[in-house]
Design a protein around this motif. Sequence first.
Motif, PDB file in Angstrom:
ATOM      1  N   UNK A 294       0.839  -1.198   0.000  1.00  0.00           N
ATOM      2  CA  UNK A 294       0.000   0.000   0.000  1.00  0.00           C
ATOM      3  C   UNK A 294       0.874   1.249   0.000  1.00  0.00           C
ATOM      4  N   UNK A 295       0.270   2.390  -0.372  1.00  0.00           N
ATOM      5  CA  UNK A 295       0.820   3.667   0.028  1.00  0.00           C
ATOM      6  C   UNK A 295      -0.022   4.122   1.214  1.00  0.00           C
ATOM      7  N   UNK A 296       0.643   4.783   2.142  1.00  0.00           N
ATOM      8  CA  UNK A 296      -0.010   5.162   3.382  1.00  0.00           C
ATOM      9  C   UNK A 296       0.379   6.596   3.716  1.00  0.00           C
ATOM     10  N   UNK A 297      -0.600   7.371   4.153  1.00  0.00           N
ATOM     11  CA  UNK A 297      -0.315   8.734   4.584  1.00  0.00           C
ATOM     12  C   UNK A 297      -0.965   8.927   5.944  1.00  0.00           C
ATOM     13  N   UNK A 298      -0.277   9.655   6.819  1.00  0.00           N
ATOM     14  CA  UNK A 298      -0.724   9.801   8.201  1.00  0.00           C
ATOM     15  C   UNK A 298      -0.243  11.126   8.755  1.00  0.00           C
ATOM     16  N   UNK A 299      -0.820  11.543   9.881  1.00  0.00           N
ATOM     17  CA  UNK A 299      -0.262  12.680  10.594  1.00  0.00           C
ATOM     18  C   UNK A 299       1.157  12.331  11.009  1.00  0.00           C
ATOM     19  N   UNK A 300       2.013  13.323  11.115  1.00  0.00           N
ATOM     20  CA  UNK A 300       3.441  13.088  11.353  1.00  0.00           C
ATOM     21  C   UNK A 300       3.670  12.553  12.762  1.00  0.00           C
ATOM     22  N   UNK A 301       3.605  11.240  12.896  1.00  0.00           N
ATOM     23  CA  UNK A 301       3.776  10.586  14.190  1.00  0.00           C
ATOM     24  C   UNK A 301       4.205   9.149  13.965  1.00  0.00           C
ATOM     25  N   UNK A 302       4.837   8.571  14.968  1.00  0.00           N
ATOM     26  CA  UNK A 302       5.187   7.158  14.915  1.00  0.00           C
ATOM     27  C   UNK A 302       4.650   6.430  16.143  1.00  0.00           C
ATOM     28  N   UNK A 303       3.604   6.972  16.747  1.00  0.00           N
ATOM     29  CA  UNK A 303       3.028   6.375  17.951  1.00  0.00           C
ATOM     30  C   UNK A 303       2.151   5.184  17.607  1.00  0.00           C
ATOM     31  N   UNK A 304       2.491   4.027  18.161  1.00  0.00           N
ATOM     32  CA  UNK A 304       1.729   2.799  17.955  1.00  0.00           C
ATOM     33  C   UNK A 304       1.568   2.108  19.308  1.00  0.00           C
ATOM     34  N   UNK A 305       0.333   1.813  19.687  1.00  0.00           N
ATOM     35  CA  UNK A 305       0.057   1.060  20.910  1.00  0.00           C
ATOM     36  C   UNK A 305      -0.299  -0.362  20.484  1.00  0.00           C
ATOM     37  N   UNK A 306       0.530  -1.334  20.868  1.00  0.00           N
ATOM     38  CA  UNK A 306       0.398  -2.713  20.388  1.00  0.00           C
ATOM     39  C   UNK A 306      -0.088  -3.641  21.494  1.00  0.00           C
ATOM     40  N   UNK A 307      -0.710  -4.766  21.059  1.00  0.00           N
ATOM     41  CA  UNK A 307      -1.185  -5.721  22.056  1.00  0.00           C
ATOM     42  C   UNK A 307      -1.059  -7.182  21.625  1.00  0.00           C
ATOM     43  N   UNK A 308      -0.649  -7.476  20.414  1.00  0.00           N
ATOM     44  CA  UNK A 308      -0.552  -8.873  20.003  1.00  0.00           C
ATOM     45  C   UNK A 308       0.024  -9.016  18.612  1.00  0.00           C
ATOM     46  N   UNK A 309       0.388 -10.253  18.228  1.00  0.00           N
ATOM     47  CA  UNK A 309       0.982 -10.570  16.932  1.00  0.00           C
ATOM     48  C   UNK A 309       2.257  -9.765  16.695  1.00  0.00           C
ATOM     49  N   UNK A 310       3.091  -9.668  17.699  1.00  0.00           N
ATOM     50  CA  UNK A 310       4.337  -8.908  17.568  1.00  0.00           C
ATOM     51  C   UNK A 310       5.323  -9.305  18.663  1.00  0.00           C
ATOM     52  N   UNK A 311       6.624  -9.307  18.322  1.00  0.00           N
ATOM     53  CA  UNK A 311       7.636  -9.480  19.369  1.00  0.00           C
ATOM     54  C   UNK A 311       8.013  -8.156  20.024  1.00  0.00           C
ATOM     55  N   UNK A 312       7.445  -7.039  19.504  1.00  0.00           N
ATOM     56  CA  UNK A 312       7.774  -5.720  20.040  1.00  0.00           C
ATOM     57  C   UNK A 312       7.046  -5.457  21.356  1.00  0.00           C
ATOM     58  N   UNK A 313       7.316  -4.291  21.939  1.00  0.00           N
ATOM     59  CA  UNK A 313       6.710  -3.869  23.190  1.00  0.00           C
ATOM     60  C   UNK A 313       5.193  -3.867  23.090  1.00  0.00           C
TER      61      UNK A 313
END
Length: 490
Positions: A294-313
């Motif tokens: 995809x191409x994706x456009x968003x407000x200038x931020x990198x804030x992501x709150x995660x809860x599953x399907x990831x080894x990240x925080x």
Amino acid sequence: MGVENGQNGHAAHGNQDDGSDTAAVNTRKSVIGLIPVAKDYAWGIRGMDSRVARYALESKAIDEVDPDCPYAELWIGTHPKGPSKLKTGEYLRDAIGEDLPFLFKVLSAGKALSIQAHPDKENAKRLNIEDPVNYGDANHKPEMAIALTPFEAMCGFRRLEEISYLIKKHPEFAACISEEAKLAVFLAQEPLAQRDALQKLFSSFMTCDPEVSSHQLNLLLIRLQAEQSQLHPHPHDEPAWERKCARAVLRLAQQFHGDPGAMAPLFLNYLLIAPGESFFMAANEPHAYVAGEIIECMACSDNVVRAGLTPKFKDVDNLVNMLTYSMGGPSIDAGAYMAESTDVIRYTPPCPEFEVMVLTIEPGHKLTYKNPKIPAVLIILEGSGHLDGKLCRPGRSYYWPPDADDLEFFVEQCRRGPMKVAMAHKNRHLDRPTAVNRDDFGGTSSHRISVPASPMPFLGMGGGRSPSSNYQKRFARDFEENDNAAIPEL
């Protein structure tokens, strides 16, 4: 904003490479080549199969493509975690004099991203103060995705009647949810009660004892594998949406072994978005991209709150507390033709930071695009042609200064296909959004907002010249009835 179209090429379009140090570039009367930033995450597509890798190589963001590297995202913007540079050596932010209000990306997803949501401004400020390591800025992050390939995603909670049915059908899923939550799901009738039931369901599932949820997932997988196998006596007895939901669980479980988040399709809408279609994700709405580009456009931020399907925080408590718990997925739309030309489709969200234009220039045609007088960035998506006499190839990206001249695109008659260009800038059509959310999804009421005529490109992005009137009527009817029929399932 205006465009002019024609079929007459002229000799001024030579084979200059955009890296040449021309007077037009030095005086900034035309576009200036950009060097974006490539990101490799575990969910990306590996090697040259990734559009991100090919674009990054063409734009000189990387020197070579590692066949084992998962190239996931290409960032074009001024965000400090991935600031773009001009080919003249300056940072894009220095050339503009301030940050862009948006971040423009290309994504290549080979497997699912995390179950996540993006905070609104209030939550973003709080999270940035409480945990600046994991939440590095204080901005919200509404985002719009436009499919380049068939794209799979989980977006928004299923309706309670669907979840109730799936709880009864899958005892393993039911075992991961508290009795209080199940009772709330079965009995909720009023909107407030339904939201409360969804919160109890999600909180109960996400906080289930890991030993219990992992064991139940294994039992569910054994049963689903048997039911989906050729040995099953009646493989088509169940409705298609149930079968597809089961297959989605099996697929996610293969990608994230032992992660109970593989059961997410049992409570999140599982969608397939066709090339050229888009959807808008407001703040505080759960989603997880699954596969595709995809191409994706968003407000200038990198804030992501995660809860599953990831080894990240993972930040389950914050995610549970911040969601809106609205039902139904986002409205799927295909943008709207610009009044001046059917060669330009705009994708406009109901937020002021950004909008996206997709330009299609057919062989033998030229298109003159008037400067919007605000900073803009663009990337060549496919096909080759010329931009103000400079050779354009897929993956090359540019900055268009607000005081520069209008742009002229031209594709030679000998080319076998069109050149497609994506452009992002601040939203200039906020009063005419194309991404209209259903009234109970995304926190923005869609009542009294007209549904734009859809330039549905049934055979690929930008390929259709006129939308189907039957499609428009059906879309408008579904929108007015606020029912789920307009949301395609995988």
